[in-house]
Design a protein around this motif. Structure first.
Motif, PDB file in Angstrom:
ATOM      1  N   VAL A  28      -1.012   2.890  -5.271  1.00 17.61           N
ATOM      2  CA  VAL A  28      -0.503   1.541  -5.009  1.00 17.61           C
ATOM      3  C   VAL A  28      -1.279   0.476  -5.772  1.00 17.61           C
ATOM      4  CG1 VAL A  28      -1.946   1.038  -2.986  1.00 17.61           C
ATOM      5  CG2 VAL A  28       0.386   0.068  -3.148  1.00 17.61           C
ATOM      6  N   GLU A  29      -2.504   0.755  -6.174  1.00 18.92           N
ATOM      7  CA  GLU A  29      -3.301  -0.224  -6.914  1.00 18.92           C
ATOM      8  C   GLU A  29      -2.780  -0.448  -8.330  1.00 18.92           C
ATOM      9  OE1 GLU A  29      -7.495   0.373  -6.788  1.00 18.92           O
ATOM     10  OE2 GLU A  29      -7.572   0.527  -4.592  1.00 18.92           O
ATOM     11  N   ASP A  30      -1.889   0.414  -8.787  1.00 15.70           N
ATOM     12  CA  ASP A  30      -1.264   0.223 -10.100  1.00 15.70           C
ATOM     13  C   ASP A  30      -0.081  -0.735 -10.038  1.00 15.70           C
ATOM     14  OD1 ASP A  30      -3.011   2.061 -11.234  1.00 15.70           O
ATOM     15  OD2 ASP A  30      -1.652   3.753 -10.897  1.00 15.70           O
ATOM     16  N   VAL A  36       5.914  -3.324  -5.327  1.00 16.85           N
ATOM     17  CA  VAL A  36       5.929  -2.589  -4.066  1.00 16.85           C
ATOM     18  C   VAL A  36       7.157  -2.972  -3.250  1.00 16.85           C
ATOM     19  CG1 VAL A  36       4.760  -2.247  -1.864  1.00 16.85           C
ATOM     20  CG2 VAL A  36       3.429  -2.246  -3.980  1.00 16.85           C
ATOM     21  N   ALA A  37       7.473  -4.262  -3.221  1.00 18.93           N
ATOM     22  CA  ALA A  37       8.657  -4.726  -2.485  1.00 18.93           C
ATOM     23  C   ALA A  37       9.922  -4.110  -3.074  1.00 18.93           C
ATOM     24  CB  ALA A  37       8.731  -6.243  -2.530  1.00 18.93           C
ATOM     25  N   PRO A  66      11.079   7.403   1.566  1.00 21.99           N
ATOM     26  CA  PRO A  66      10.798   7.041   2.959  1.00 21.99           C
ATOM     27  C   PRO A  66      10.891   8.191   3.946  1.00 21.99           C
ATOM     28  CG  PRO A  66      12.950   6.223   2.301  1.00 21.99           C
ATOM     29  CD  PRO A  66      12.284   6.718   1.063  1.00 21.99           C
ATOM     30  N   ASP A  67      11.662   9.227   3.598  1.00 16.55           N
ATOM     31  CA  ASP A  67      11.904  10.320   4.540  1.00 16.55           C
ATOM     32  C   ASP A  67      11.196  11.621   4.169  1.00 16.55           C
ATOM     33  OD1 ASP A  67      13.664   8.681   6.080  1.00 16.55           O
ATOM     34  OD2 ASP A  67      15.231   9.042   4.587  1.00 16.55           O
ATOM     35  N   ALA A 159       0.642   8.952   0.834  1.00 12.44           N
ATOM     36  CA  ALA A 159       1.304   8.128   1.849  1.00 12.44           C
ATOM     37  C   ALA A 159       1.508   6.710   1.321  1.00 12.44           C
ATOM     38  CB  ALA A 159       0.471   8.099   3.130  1.00 12.44           C
ATOM     39  N   MET A 160       2.626   6.108   1.690  1.00  6.59           N
ATOM     40  CA  MET A 160       2.935   4.737   1.298  1.00  6.59           C
ATOM     41  C   MET A 160       2.234   3.786   2.263  1.00  6.59           C
ATOM     42  SD  MET A 160       4.644   2.832  -0.837  1.00  6.59           S
ATOM     43  CE  MET A 160       5.802   1.483  -1.114  1.00  6.59           C
ATOM     44  N   PRO A 161       1.332   2.935   1.779  1.00  5.22           N
ATOM     45  CA  PRO A 161       0.629   2.016   2.681  1.00  5.22           C
ATOM     46  C   PRO A 161       1.583   1.131   3.475  1.00  5.22           C
ATOM     47  CG  PRO A 161      -0.401   2.045   0.524  1.00  5.22           C
ATOM     48  CD  PRO A 161       0.882   2.813   0.386  1.00  5.22           C
TER      49      PRO A 161
END
Length: 227
Positions: A28-30, A36-37, A66-67, A159-161
């Motif tokens: 996610v830091e990339d 992200v949105a 998401p699943d 995992a997605m934060p």
């Protein structure tokens, strides 16, 4: 399976000992907040970098699943023979050498559009779990190829934060040898995005149609990682 990208879309993975510092931080830091949105809305995010020694840019394709758990997505990704059932143009995906439970040579053949000859290549794939990042990954490098002089890349799943599910990224750095590299490269970018999407869809398919098979693949993954 993944390596199917290696040729057609410039996919392939880096081996463990050549990871950059960027590979050792959370995925996610990339990404920017805006990116992200966009992922949460169901869009893909693509990063590219032009390389002086290649007609094709290095590429990173990000997508949110998401699943799917990171473990489930990695289990499906590393079910190499299944790739011919859901990846476009894939004619062959076969483990031809098992050096260890987490390191395999995988041979692929990709159907390329005329006038290009089919791409045939073998990659050295290394599976790992990065405990500090709680991340599954596969890194690969080229062993042989009739269409590229260099192929490295990776997939990462974590995992997605602040959200359920998985943040998935695939990276490729490929130097094509074909005189049609410019034409093939345009197709490659589209195919790379498609492979990321289709891998996520494959997890959803098994969850809905054959959850037992998905459970078996997860157990196989855990066994390979010694978990």
């Amino acid at each position: 399976m993944h390596t199917f990208l290696s040729v057609l879309f410039t996919l392939a993975l880096i081996t463990q000992d050549v990871r950059s510092d960027d590979d050792l931080k959370p995925i996610v830091e990339d990404l920017t907040e805006t990116e992200v949105a966009a992922l949460v809305k169901g869009e893909q995010v693509v990063h590219t970098e032009e390389m002086p020694d290649s007609a094709w840019p290095r590429g990173w394709v990000y997508q949110y699943a998401p699943d799917a758990t990171p473990e489930e997505l990695t289990a499906v990704f590393t079910d190499y023979p299944d790739a011919i059932n859901y990846l476009p143009r894939m004619l062959r995906a076969e483990v031809v050498k098992e050096l260890s439970p987490t390191r395999k040579w995988v041979a692929y053949e990709i159907n390329l559009p005329w006038p290009l000859k089919n791409s045939k290549y073998t990659t050295d794939d290394v599976l790992s779990y990065v405990a500090d990042l709680e991340e599954y990954r596969v890194d690969w490098t080229q062993v042989t190829s009739n269409s590229t002089s260099r192929t490295t890349g990776y997939m990462r799943a974590s995992a997605m934060p602040d959200h359920p599910g998985t943040l998935f990224v695939m990276h490729n750095d490929v130097v094509p040898t074909s005189s049609m590299a410019g034409i093939a490269g345009n197709q490659a970018a589209k195919e790379q995005m498609a492979v990321v999407e289709e891998t996520i869809k494959r997890v959803a398919y098994f969850k809905d149609k054959d959850p037992k098979h998905l459970d078996e693949q997860v157990l196989r993954l855990r066994d390979e990682l010694g978990q």
